[in-house]
Write a protein that holds these residues in place. Sequence first.
Motif, mmCIF file in Angstrom:
data_model
loop_
_atom_site.group_PDB
_atom_site.id
_atom_site.type_symbol
_atom_site.label_atom_id
_atom_site.label_comp_id
_atom_site.label_asym_id
_atom_site.label_seq_id
_atom_site.Cartn_x
_atom_site.Cartn_y
_atom_site.Cartn_z
ATOM 1 N N SER A 59 -142.265 130.296 11.227
ATOM 2 C CA SER A 59 -141.983 131.623 10.967
ATOM 3 C C SER A 59 -141.782 131.804 9.666
ATOM 4 O O SER A 59 -140.488 131.408 8.990
ATOM 5 C CB SER A 59 -141.320 132.370 11.937
ATOM 6 N N THR A 60 -142.471 132.631 8.714
ATOM 7 C CA THR A 60 -142.362 132.617 7.245
ATOM 8 C C THR A 60 -142.616 133.930 6.680
ATOM 9 O O THR A 60 -143.768 134.594 7.035
ATOM 10 C CB THR A 60 -143.044 131.428 6.363
ATOM 11 N N GLN A 61 -142.002 134.465 5.728
ATOM 12 C CA GLN A 61 -142.149 135.635 4.956
ATOM 13 C C GLN A 61 -143.234 135.428 4.093
ATOM 14 O O GLN A 61 -143.195 134.438 3.424
ATOM 15 C CB GLN A 61 -141.096 136.237 4.217
ATOM 16 N N PHE A 62 -144.202 136.238 3.981
ATOM 17 C CA PHE A 62 -145.283 136.024 2.897
ATOM 18 C C PHE A 62 -145.498 137.446 2.416
ATOM 19 O O PHE A 62 -144.569 138.600 2.429
ATOM 20 C CB PHE A 62 -146.459 136.051 3.570
ATOM 21 N N GLY A 63 -146.233 137.483 1.211
ATOM 22 C CA GLY A 63 -146.510 138.729 0.335
ATOM 23 C C GLY A 63 -146.106 138.499 -1.031
ATOM 24 O O GLY A 63 -145.690 137.281 -1.493
ATOM 25 N N THR A 64 -145.850 139.626 -1.733
ATOM 26 C CA THR A 64 -145.383 139.459 -3.243
ATOM 27 C C THR A 64 -143.841 139.425 -3.494
ATOM 28 O O THR A 64 -143.309 139.311 -4.396
ATOM 29 C CB THR A 64 -145.945 140.689 -4.059
ATOM 30 N N SER A 65 -143.254 139.624 -2.440
ATOM 31 C CA SER A 65 -141.820 139.719 -2.726
ATOM 32 C C SER A 65 -141.113 138.509 -2.243
ATOM 33 O O SER A 65 -139.900 138.592 -2.287
ATOM 34 C CB SER A 65 -141.191 140.925 -1.765
ATOM 35 N N TYR A 66 -141.735 137.674 -1.746
ATOM 36 C CA TYR A 66 -140.993 136.232 -1.559
ATOM 37 C C TYR A 66 -141.714 135.031 -2.009
ATOM 38 O O TYR A 66 -142.905 135.193 -2.249
ATOM 39 C CB TYR A 66 -140.907 136.125 -0.089
ATOM 40 N N LYS A 67 -141.164 133.906 -2.490
ATOM 41 C CA LYS A 67 -141.795 132.785 -3.221
ATOM 42 C C LYS A 67 -142.805 132.177 -2.439
ATOM 43 O O LYS A 67 -143.655 131.645 -2.906
ATOM 44 C CB LYS A 67 -140.654 131.687 -3.637
ATOM 45 N N ALA A 68 -142.854 132.375 -1.092
ATOM 46 C CA ALA A 68 -143.909 131.830 -0.377
ATOM 47 C C ALA A 68 -145.303 132.255 -0.763
ATOM 48 O O ALA A 68 -146.560 131.811 -0.544
ATOM 49 C CB ALA A 68 -143.792 131.698 1.149
#
Length: 252
Positions: free
Chosen positions: A43-52
């Motif tokens: 489970s991982t955060q995505f989008g423009t606000s996180y380094k992933a």
Amino acid sequence: MRISKLLLATVVATTASLTVARAGTDLVTNGNFASTSPSTTVSTQFGTSYKAGQFVTGWTGNNGYEIWFPNAKAASTENTVGQYSYTGKEEMYAVNTVPGGNTAFVGLDGDQTDGIQSSLSQTINNLVAGSTYDVSFYWGAGQMQSRTGATTEQLQVSLGTSKQYTTTLDNPSKGFTGWYQEVMQFTASSTSELLNFLSIGSPTGEPPMAVLAGVSMQQVPEPSSLAILGAGLVGLGLVIRRRRNGRKSIKG
């Protein structure tokens, strides 16, 4: 006999083409969210606000708190890798297995604060301007274990400038509403338009989390095609009836 066979062949061909139009090629890329690049299993955060970044193939997250979950079990047991991992409780309360043969899904924070409220989008190509399309998806409302308190959640779904809304779901503290299937119809205004899902929830800070899975988009058959099918069926019926009546008069 030849005429009836010809009409029958026409009806069969038309029916087949309508079936293809209704269950034709899905215009959404990675609608089941199964594909990630680079490959991700937790489970991982995505989008423009996180380094992933934007690792969910075909989709773009905004600067809010959006999470990719590999499956329901992981969503309820894994501390999400992301900007809030320090809480040690960035998993959801008791999410049910995703319906429709799907496994992976995304969570979109509905807290209407800039930098938190989430949206997910994809540019859909090969549209026919003026044609109608079915956008279908599964969704529900839940909550991260780092928070408590009753929340509400809904999704704003848009294609280009056209917007529609799901119903508003009430989710109890530490609860999950279960999954619901939605089908919305949109008329394309150009050959390429942005399909967007915006999470809208309350109250601020709880947070209200929408979950989304199994997104698909297909063209709805044109009324003219349905009219052709109807005319073919009527014509075939008339030919068969006349031939039957003709046989009866000969016997008489």
